[in-house]
Scaffold this motif. Structure first.
Motif, short mmCIF file in Angstrom:
data_model
loop_
_atom_site.label_atom_id
_atom_site.label_comp_id
_atom_site.label_asym_id
_atom_site.label_seq_id
_atom_site.Cartn_x
_atom_site.Cartn_y
_atom_site.Cartn_z
N ALA A 13 0.86 -1.18 0.00
CA ALA A 13 0.00 0.00 0.00
C ALA A 13 0.90 1.23 0.00
N LEU A 14 0.73 2.09 -0.99
CA LEU A 14 1.57 3.27 -1.16
C LEU A 14 0.76 4.51 -0.78
N VAL A 15 1.23 5.29 0.17
CA VAL A 15 0.53 6.50 0.58
C VAL A 15 1.44 7.70 0.35
N GLY A 16 0.86 8.79 -0.11
CA GLY A 16 1.64 9.98 -0.39
C GLY A 16 0.76 11.09 -0.93
N ALA A 17 1.38 12.04 -1.62
CA ALA A 17 0.67 13.20 -2.17
C ALA A 17 0.79 13.20 -3.69
N SER A 18 0.93 14.39 -4.30
CA SER A 18 0.82 14.52 -5.76
C SER A 18 1.95 13.83 -6.51
N ARG B 31 3.42 -12.59 -8.67
CA ARG B 31 2.89 -11.27 -9.01
C ARG B 31 3.19 -10.28 -7.88
N TYR B 32 3.43 -9.05 -8.28
CA TYR B 32 3.68 -7.97 -7.33
C TYR B 32 2.71 -6.82 -7.62
N GLU B 33 2.03 -6.35 -6.61
CA GLU B 33 1.06 -5.28 -6.76
C GLU B 33 1.38 -4.15 -5.78
N ILE B 34 1.34 -2.92 -6.29
CA ILE B 34 1.48 -1.73 -5.45
C ILE B 34 0.23 -0.90 -5.64
N LEU B 35 -0.58 -0.78 -4.62
CA LEU B 35 -1.84 -0.04 -4.69
C LEU B 35 -1.59 1.40 -4.26
N ASN B 36 -1.98 2.32 -5.13
CA ASN B 36 -1.65 3.73 -4.94
C ASN B 36 -2.80 4.46 -4.23
N PHE B 37 -2.61 4.75 -2.94
CA PHE B 37 -3.62 5.46 -2.16
C PHE B 37 -3.32 6.95 -2.06
N ARG C 226 -2.19 10.74 5.28
CA ARG C 226 -1.63 9.51 4.73
C ARG C 226 -1.81 8.36 5.74
N VAL C 227 -1.56 8.66 7.00
CA VAL C 227 -1.76 7.63 8.03
C VAL C 227 -3.23 7.24 8.11
N TRP C 228 -4.12 8.23 8.10
CA TRP C 228 -5.56 7.97 8.13
C TRP C 228 -5.99 7.13 6.94
N SER C 229 -5.46 7.46 5.77
CA SER C 229 -5.80 6.72 4.56
C SER C 229 -5.37 5.27 4.67
N PHE C 230 -4.19 5.03 5.23
CA PHE C 230 -3.74 3.64 5.39
C PHE C 230 -4.65 2.89 6.37
N GLU C 231 -4.91 3.51 7.52
CA GLU C 231 -5.70 2.83 8.55
C GLU C 231 -7.12 2.52 8.08
N HIS C 232 -7.76 3.47 7.40
CA HIS C 232 -9.19 3.35 7.12
C HIS C 232 -9.50 2.90 5.70
N ARG C 233 -8.49 2.81 4.84
CA ARG C 233 -8.77 2.37 3.48
C ARG C 233 -7.87 1.22 3.05
N ALA C 234 -6.58 1.36 3.33
CA ALA C 234 -5.63 0.40 2.76
C ALA C 234 -5.62 -0.94 3.48
N THR C 235 -5.90 -0.95 4.76
CA THR C 235 -5.77 -2.20 5.52
C THR C 235 -6.72 -3.29 5.04
N ARG C 236 -7.84 -2.93 4.46
CA ARG C 236 -8.78 -3.97 4.00
C ARG C 236 -8.29 -4.69 2.75
N TYR D 278 4.35 9.16 12.36
CA TYR D 278 5.20 8.03 11.99
C TYR D 278 5.01 6.85 12.95
N ARG D 279 4.93 7.17 14.23
CA ARG D 279 4.73 6.11 15.21
C ARG D 279 3.38 5.42 15.01
N ARG D 280 2.36 6.23 14.73
CA ARG D 280 1.02 5.67 14.51
C ARG D 280 1.01 4.79 13.27
N LEU D 281 1.72 5.22 12.22
CA LEU D 281 1.78 4.42 11.00
C LEU D 281 2.41 3.06 11.28
N GLY D 282 3.52 3.06 12.04
CA GLY D 282 4.18 1.80 12.35
C GLY D 282 3.28 0.86 13.14
N GLU D 283 2.56 1.41 14.13
CA GLU D 283 1.67 0.59 14.93
C GLU D 283 0.52 0.03 14.10
#
Length: 856
Positions: free
Chosen positions: A627-632, A664-670, A680-690, A761-766
């Motif tokens: 799961a890839l999180v970032g901006a523009s 196969r290798y997949e990188i999902l762009n969030f 970005r952290v919110w996006s990972f927690e609430h969208r990417a984890t599923r 960063y700490r929240r992302l790791g957890e």
């Protein structure tokens, strides 16, 4: 047939009725002339190489100089009577090379309309009235009162060509100073370097005409080459000030920072001086023996001396069209009164014309108190200085011979006082408000750590004093009459200076030399080779991308260059149909299954609202998923879906999997344009984890601090509640309360931003570990900044302390010109080539970490 050829030859020919240095202006004939010709050609190649190595200004700048350097070689081989026509055709080719044929045709057509009105067979008042009507029409188009039938990117070029040149030309025509041929008039209106330098010296037509081959042609060319190198040096010094010197007013703390702020802000004028030197130097390659535009202005010994030295062409323009007509009309009221009133008129017109120039180049007509204060004080001191000099001139003349040492000391004191006054006044002129400027002075004696270490501050003070005092001493024999003069010198001396300077600049640009220097010095030298935004303007440009704050008013910054050619349809993502409110802490999100044209490429989202290919939510058994999180940068602004570095890395891993890898290798762009760390952290927690990722890749840039402030300020203004108790505790520690004004909120939040990034960063790791994914953090420098380890090491430390695998992409753009890999002159996102460069580096970094490419 021969008759037609003869007519065509006569049509191309330019009458030469001036006292031309005929022998030197003809094509090389003797062995000595061929030697000089070869020497000037070699220098042009060297200088072109220097401009390319240092990425001076823009792609257009480099392209036009190359065209001029090559064209000047052909020009020198032509008979004199054909050279003016060739210069005009070369100028047209320059317009086409920079603007394209259609846009160049528009610019040429507009210019020809105004030139035709100047040549109209009617009396001067009627011509002026017709030009005023045409100018009014053009003004309405520029102001968007009426929609222009051409690209808005053409306005800076049209304005630069016409805004002062028409007035000078019609004035000279009315005073019987006429072109010798239509080619001379066209050469004046469409000067070759102008298309790449819209901030262009106000060249006087009478001088342009009079100086054409009025001196030795070889010396004219050689002096031009020397001035070009001098201009390049000044543009590099400007970068040094711009990248490593300038502070924002809110960063200033203490006397050392104030000194740095004042000196470096004034030092940014090196850019104007440098561009003007290169512009006039290029014209000299074609026989236009124009004088210097600046003459040691930082060694001015009085305000009047500064006015005479700083922009000599502007001073001559104001003298010719405004001061002298006013003075002679008012002379009956007395010489002193006429002088005072005419000077006041010139100061007012200078103020107004700078706003007028701003309108044509930037589209707005600013009327600001800083401009009024700057020009009024300049005018007052000029009047006082002139009256004082008049009263003291006789006594000074009697004592000059007997008091040489005293005169030197007086001049040195004058240089120090004038530099201090002008630099202080310049800092006021460029500051956003009086309150901000005065607020800097209140920091003297405060406990806040200064941005400039004391040792560095003292080194700057000593360096400036040595330059000013030493320069005043060395320049004491140069009289004021030398200012602006054409101090040419011997051909060989100039050639040696030019070659030596060019070789030195080439050596300074080499990686070998950088490797021999200490790390800090090496990083500074490498940064000077790249045309980019500094940290302050990069942040301003980011606001422009995502908040539409495009009215950039910082004087003399790179930022106005970035925006001057921006098309109207180059809008922010939140102004398109691709974005919608998310209704949560993320604030915005991409819409699912939408396709739009965005910044020259197709932006397509999949069924989940990801700017990516279509994937299944359930991860296949034989697949590694990230799961890839970032901006523009990560979303891929301005490139196609399959051209983003994310998809290129995915394709590379699938085509050539690591040893023992999966099918196969997949990188999902969030990623979503404008997302900050918490989003970005919110996006990972609430969208990417599923989507059951094996790895989360968090992509960070230099602007993490700004992103946090921007996101939380937006959430605060919208009344969005905080989802994390840790943030509520930080707000309480900062003293943030409900109902607090936006400005007070941001000021209170400022000292706690790093703590918020650390929490992110700490929240992302957890969250990653709780979801069974390995957390990785990728530092990707932007093209605006290209940050270094010294500047961004604290971010790397925060990521590692939070337990994230840190992947540093420092130097990812090394060996590539920013011009070639950015999306556009006004947009610093990477283009297709830029994404490919990022993908290659990131793929190599991932392969070097095989644990990241395995499923947990």
């Amino acid at each position: 047939m021969s008759s037609s050829a003869s007519l065509f030859t006569r049509w191309l020919s330019t009458p030469v009725d001036v006292d031309v240095e005929a022998r030197s202006a003809r094509p090389p004939a003797s062995s000595g002339e061929w030697l000089r010709f070869a020497l000037t050609v070699a220098q042009r190649v060297l200088v072109a190489w220097v401009i390319d190595r240092w990425q001076i200004e823009s792609r257009a700048f480099s392209r036009v100089f190359t065209l001029a350097a090559g064209g000047a070689v052909v020009h020198a081989l032509l008979p004199l009577r054909f050279r003016m026509a060739f210069f005009v055709m070369l100028s047209g080719a320059g317009l086409v090379s920079v603007l394209g044929s259609r846009n160049a045709a528009v610019v040429i057509a507009v210019g020809l309309i105004f030139l035709g009105l100047c040549y109209a067979p009617v009396r001067t008042p009627v011509k002026v009235a017709a030009l005023a009507i045409a100018g009014t029409v053009l003004t309405l188009l520029r102001a968007d009162v009426v929609s222009a039938p051409w690209s808005s990117a053409l306005w800076p070029v049209i304005g630069s060509l016409l805004m002062f040149r028409v007035a000078i030309f019609i004035y000279d025509l009315s005073h019987k100073i006429k072109p010798r041929s239509i080619w001379e008039a066209l050469a004046y209106f469409f000067m070759l370097p102008n298309v790449a330098m819209v901030l262009f010296p106000v060249v006087d037509f009478a001088t342009f005409r009079k100086t054409y081959y009025a001196e030795n042609a070889w010396q004219c060319c050689q002096t031009g080459l020397r001035w070009i190198v001098r201009g390049v040096v000044q543009l590099i010094l400007y970068r040094l000030m711009y990248y490593h010197g300038v502070l924002a007013p809110d960063e200033v703390s203490g006397a050392g920072d104030i000194f740095r702020y004042v000196v470096t802000t004034f030092g940014l004028y090196f850019r104007v001086s440098g561009i003007f030197h290169v512009a006039i130097g290029i014209l000299r390659l074609f026989g236009f023996g124009l004088p210097e535009t600046h003459f040691l202005y930082w060694l001015s010994s009085s305000v009047n001396d500064f006015w005479r030295r700083v922009n000599i062409y502007w001073k001559d323009f104001m003298l010719k069209l405004f001061y002298l007509p006013a003075f002679f009309r008012l002379r009956k009221q007395g010489q002193t009164r006429a002088f005072v009133l005419a000077t006041a008129w010139v100061v007012f017109c200078t103020w107004w014309l700078h706003s007028y120039q701003w309108f044509w180049l930037r589209g707005s007509f600013p009327v600001k108190w800083q401009d009024g204060l700057f020009w009024c004080l300049i005018g007052l001191f000029m009047v006082w200085n002139t009256l004082y000099e008049q009263r003291k001139s006789a006594a000074r003349g009697r004592r000059a011979a007997a008091q040489g040492l005293q005169a030197l000391l007086v001049r040195t004191g004058g240089v120090l006082v004038t530099f201090t006054f002008i630099a202080l006044l310049w800092s006021v002129w460029t500051c956003e408000s009086a309150e901000v400027w005065l607020g800097m002075w209140t920091t003297i004696g405060s406990d806040t750590p200064p941005a400039t270490p004391p040792a560095v501050a003292w080194a700057m003070v000593v360096t400036v004093l040595v330059i000013l005092v030493g320069g005043a001493a060395v320049g004491h024999r140069l009289t004021d009459s030398a200012a602006g003069g054409n101090k040419t010198g011997a051909f060989v001396t100039n050639a040696v200076t030019t070659i030596g300077g060019s070789v030195l600049l080439l050596v300074l640009s080499t990686s070998w030399l950088h490797a021999q220097l200490p790390q800090a010095a090496s990083e500074v030298m490498q940064s000077l080779r790249v045309a980019r935004l500094n940290r302050l303007d990069a942040e301003q440009l980011t606001r422009g991308y995502y908040e539409d704050l495009l009215d950039v008013d910082r004087f003399n910054s790179e930022l106005w260059n970035a925006f001057k050619s921006k098309p109207r349809d180059w809008v922010n993502l939140d102004q398109t149909a691709a974005i919608e409110p998310s209704g949560d802490f993320a604030l915005t999100q991409l819409k699912p299954d939408i396709e739009i044209e965005y910044h020259g490429a197709t932006l397509r989202t999949n069924q989940f609202g990801l700017r990516d290919r279509r994937y299944e939510e359930q991860k296949p058994d034989d697949t590694w998923r990230a799961a890839l999180v970032g901006a523009s940068y990560v979303m891929g602004s301005g490139v196609g879906n399959d051209e983003t570095f994310e998809n290129l890395v995915e394709d590379g891993l699938t085509a050539d999997p690591p040893p023992g890898g999966l099918a196969r290798y997949e990188i999902l762009n969030f990623a979503v344009a404008g997302y900050g760390p918490l989003q970005r952290v919110w996006s990972f927690e609430h969208r990417a984890t599923r989507f059951s990722p094996d790895v989360v890749l968090y992509v960070a840039h230099e602007n993490e601090v700004y992103r946090v402030k921007r996101h939380l300020a937006s959430a605060w203004n919208r009344g969005v509640p905080l989802p994390f108790p840790e943030l509520e505790a930080i707000y309480a520690e900062a003293g943030i309360t409900k109902g607090m004004a936006a400005e007070a909120f941001e000021n209170a939040l400022e000292p706690h931003v790093r703590k918020i990034i650390e929490f992110s960063y700490r929240r992302l790791g957890e969250a990653a570990r709780a979801a069974g994914a390995r957390p990785a953090w990728v530092l990707l420098p932007t093209l605006e900044m290209s940050g270094d380890r010294e500047e961004l090491g604290w971010l790397v430390d925060l990521a590692r302390d939070a337990g994230l695998e840190a992947i540093e992409l420092f130097g990812v753009y090394d060996g590539h010109h920013i011009f070639d890999i950015r999306l556009a002159d006004w947009d610093y996102h990477p283009n297709v080539d830029g994404h490919r460069i990022i993908a290659d580096r990131l793929l190599a970094e991932l392969r070097s970490r095989p644990a990241l490419l395995r499923r947990p």
